[in-house]
Enzyme design. Structure first.
Site, PDB file in Angstrom:
ATOM      1  CG  ASP A 173      -1.795  -1.230   1.299  1.00 61.21           C
ATOM      2  OD1 ASP A 173      -2.357  -1.633   0.267  1.00 61.21           O
ATOM      3  OD2 ASP A 173      -1.868  -1.819   2.389  1.00 61.21           O
ATOM      4  CD  GLU A 174       4.937  -0.276  -0.016  1.00 61.40           C
ATOM      5  OE1 GLU A 174       4.226  -0.681  -0.968  1.00 61.40           O
ATOM      6  OE2 GLU A 174       5.607  -1.044   0.693  1.00 61.40           O
ATOM      7  CE  LYS A 193       3.902  -2.615  -4.556  1.00 59.57           C
ATOM      8  NZ  LYS A 193       3.394  -2.414  -3.206  1.00 59.57           N
ATOM      9  N   GLY A 194       1.452   1.401  -7.679  1.00 52.89           N
ATOM     10  CA  GLY A 194       0.716   1.410  -8.947  1.00 52.89           C
ATOM     11  C   GLY A 194       0.947   2.702  -9.712  1.00 52.89           C
ATOM     12  N   GLY A 196      -4.137  -6.703  -5.592  1.00 50.47           N
ATOM     13  CA  GLY A 196      -5.199  -5.891  -6.206  1.00 50.47           C
ATOM     14  C   GLY A 196      -4.718  -4.490  -6.535  1.00 50.47           C
ATOM     15  CG  HIS A 197      -2.905  -3.381  -9.677  1.00 49.05           C
ATOM     16  ND1 HIS A 197      -2.455  -4.654  -9.440  1.00 49.05           N
ATOM     17  CD2 HIS A 197      -2.940  -3.251 -11.009  1.00 49.05           C
ATOM     18  CE1 HIS A 197      -2.222  -5.263 -10.591  1.00 49.05           C
ATOM     19  NE2 HIS A 197      -2.507  -4.438 -11.559  1.00 49.05           N
ATOM     20  CB  THR A 256      -5.180 -12.294  -0.483  1.00 51.12           C
ATOM     21  OG1 THR A 256      -4.391 -13.299  -1.136  1.00 51.12           O
ATOM     22  CG2 THR A 256      -4.303 -11.098  -0.152  1.00 51.12           C
ATOM     23  CD  GLN A 307       2.263  -9.411  -3.012  1.00 51.03           C
ATOM     24  OE1 GLN A 307       3.254  -9.929  -3.477  1.00 51.03           O
ATOM     25  NE2 GLN A 307       1.098  -9.547  -3.588  1.00 51.03           N
ATOM     26  NE  ARG A 317      -4.728   0.281   3.495  1.00 56.35           N
ATOM     27  CZ  ARG A 317      -4.800   0.899   2.321  1.00 56.35           C
ATOM     28  NH1 ARG A 317      -4.323   2.129   2.184  1.00 56.35           N
ATOM     29  NH2 ARG A 317      -5.312   0.301   1.269  1.00 56.35           N
ATOM     30  CG  LEU A 370       5.910  15.498   1.394  1.00 60.07           C
ATOM     31  CD1 LEU A 370       6.856  14.521   2.076  1.00 60.07           C
ATOM     32  CD2 LEU A 370       6.716  16.480   0.546  1.00 60.07           C
TER      33      LEU A 370
END
Ligand code: IMP
Length: 446
Positions: free
Chosen positions: A12-13, A15-16, A39-40, A129, A229, A317, A344
């Site tokens: 969840d950073e 990346k997509g 999932g994305h 998952t 991930q 989260r 940010l």
């Protein structure tokens, strides 16, 4: 030329968005591990596509490759491809013949193992998952797995299923005392999966991944390796056992594709960092904002601004300050050449701002997470405060560039650069694709 993109934290950073950005100049986007656990959502021309297996580049007219390190559920694969076609796209997806196949019995066993652990009430369930990822990698390492190439040879597929399925039935019935169902019907599985094999063949989707990618590189194509991930969910470098069963770290890009480490190492390796930390479900989180009303109010504020709720479950989260020991570990384990810092803007205007600079563990100060999750749970963060930056017109900052970021925000990023000895390549200051400051273009470095 290659650019590898990896998550540095717990998934969840964001990346997509980076795969999207760097994928613009790429011809091929390759996933090298995992399966339909990733999932994305991809937005193209205002249309949203929810994908879990097909690499997002395939929506944008690139070749999407599922490398030999992936575990492929053909049902999911063809569902996703058919949905994209119904919407008028013609995705070019290739699948490594050495990749392993997820069968319905893998999913069943994934669920049973989680339920068994939950029933024992020992807090040992992983929160998987449920897609059968772990059981499929177990069969791969146990040398009883079925590979994509086997789907193309129905007799061999039948032989392999006849060997492995009775074992699965025995585990379900004799070990767990449950009833096996259609997931253990050899004949039905053979005919369904041989049909997938025929379709893979007809659509010329299977490749010898290493050769295919080497040829594309030799032809001058640009390749993105997309790690699903994050580093802390890596089976070797993550918080074991709360991990996935593959290697999302950059080393996975070599074994998971058939290209050597020099190919990946000759390219750029960019780590995606969320400007704070979030975590889904249980497990240690030394910098978590909790324990008193002020900390919890801060966590709530960051969670709401950052939209930190599970995409599928809507579950809130957990939120904490940026954990720098995790990032040092990720920088080394991945050999990062640069980082992309997201979200940010979410931290702007807070009353206070801090990071976990190091840990205190058993009276010692340590700079990276300990090897065991038990010891990690005992770590106390050594907190370092930063001056919060104000909220500004982020669209203007995104278009005018890095130097127009508030000074306090640049100080925060400079601190990260110096602690990690790497450069900030991009800074995300909002959810849209345009709300990104690009400071270094990795393709221009190569
Ligand atoms: P599995 O990959 O389904 O076996 O799940 C193992 C662990 O990895 C669980 O904690 C999952 O929540 C986590 N995980 C798997 N895929 C992702 C992902 O794409 N993002 C974040 N966490 C993930």
């Amino acid at each position: 030329m290659t650019v590898t993109i990896v998550g540095t934290q717990l998934g969840d950073e964001g990346k997509g968005a980076l795969v999207d950005r760097y994928g613009g100049a790429a011809d091929v986007v390759v996933r090298y591990q995992g399966g339909d656990n990733a999932g994305h959502t991809v937005v193209e021309d205002g249309t949203e596509y929810a994908l879990s297996l097909v690499p997002s580049g395939a929506v944008r007219g690139k070749t999407g490759v599922l490398g030999n390190g992936c575990v492929v559920n053909p049902r999911t694969l063809f569902d996703e491809i058919d949905t994209l076609r119904e919407r008028g796209l013609e995705p070019d997806v290739r699948v490594a013949r050495r990749a392993h196949v997820i069968f319905p019995y893998h999913r069943r066993l994934d669920g049973i193992e989680e339920e068994t652990k939950a029933d024992a009430d020992t807090g040992t369930e992983i929160g998987t998952t449920g897609r059968g990822i772990g059981p499929t990698y177990q069969d791969k390492a146990g040398r009883r797995g079925v590979r994509v190439a086997d789907l193309l040879a129905p007799d061999r597929l039948g032989e392999k299923l006849s060997y492995v399925v009775p074992q699965k039935r025995a585990v379900i019935e004799d070990v767990h005392g449950l009833e096996a169902g259609e997931e253990c019907d050899v004949g039905a599985l053979q005919s369904e999966y041989a049909a997938y094999g025929r379709r893979l063949c007809e659509e010329e989707m299977t490749v010898d991944c290493g050769n295919y990618l080497a040829d594309r590189l030799a032809a001058g194509d640009n390749v993105v390796f997309e790690g699903a991930q994050g580093t802390l969910i890596d089976v070797d470098h993550g918080n074991y056992p709360y991990v996935t069963s593959s290697n999302p770290t950059a080393g996975g890009a070599t074994v998971g594709t058939g290209l050597g480490p020099t190919v990946v190492g000759d390219g750029e390796v960019v780590g995606v960092v969320k400007a704070y930390l979030s975590r889904v479900g249980a497990g240690p989180m030394p910098t978590e904002l909790d324990g008193d009303a002020d900390a919890e109010a801060l966590a709530t504020e960051i969670r709401e601004r950052g939209g930190e709720f599970g995409t599928v479950t809507g579950r809130p989260r957990r939120v904490g300050w940026l954990d720098v020991p995790i990032l040092r570990h990720a920088t080394r384990a991945n050999g990062l050449t640069g980082i992309a810092v997201n979200h940010l803007d979410v931290l702007a205007g807070l009353d206070e701002l801090a990071v976990g600079h190091a840990y205190e563990l058993d009276g010692e100060t340590t700079q990276t997470p300990p090897a065991t999750t038990e010891a990690w749970a005992r770590c106390e963060p050594v907190v370092r405060s930063f001056e919060p930056w104000p909220a500004v017109d982020w669209d203007a900052v995104a278009s005018e560039g890095y130097e127009t970021l508030p000074e306090a925000a640049r100080d925060y990023l400079s601190y990260l650069e110096s602690e990690l000895d790497t450069e900030v390549y991009t800074v995300g200051v909002g959810p849209d694709r345009e709300q990104t400051i690009e400071r270094v273009d990795p393709w221009a470095r190569l």
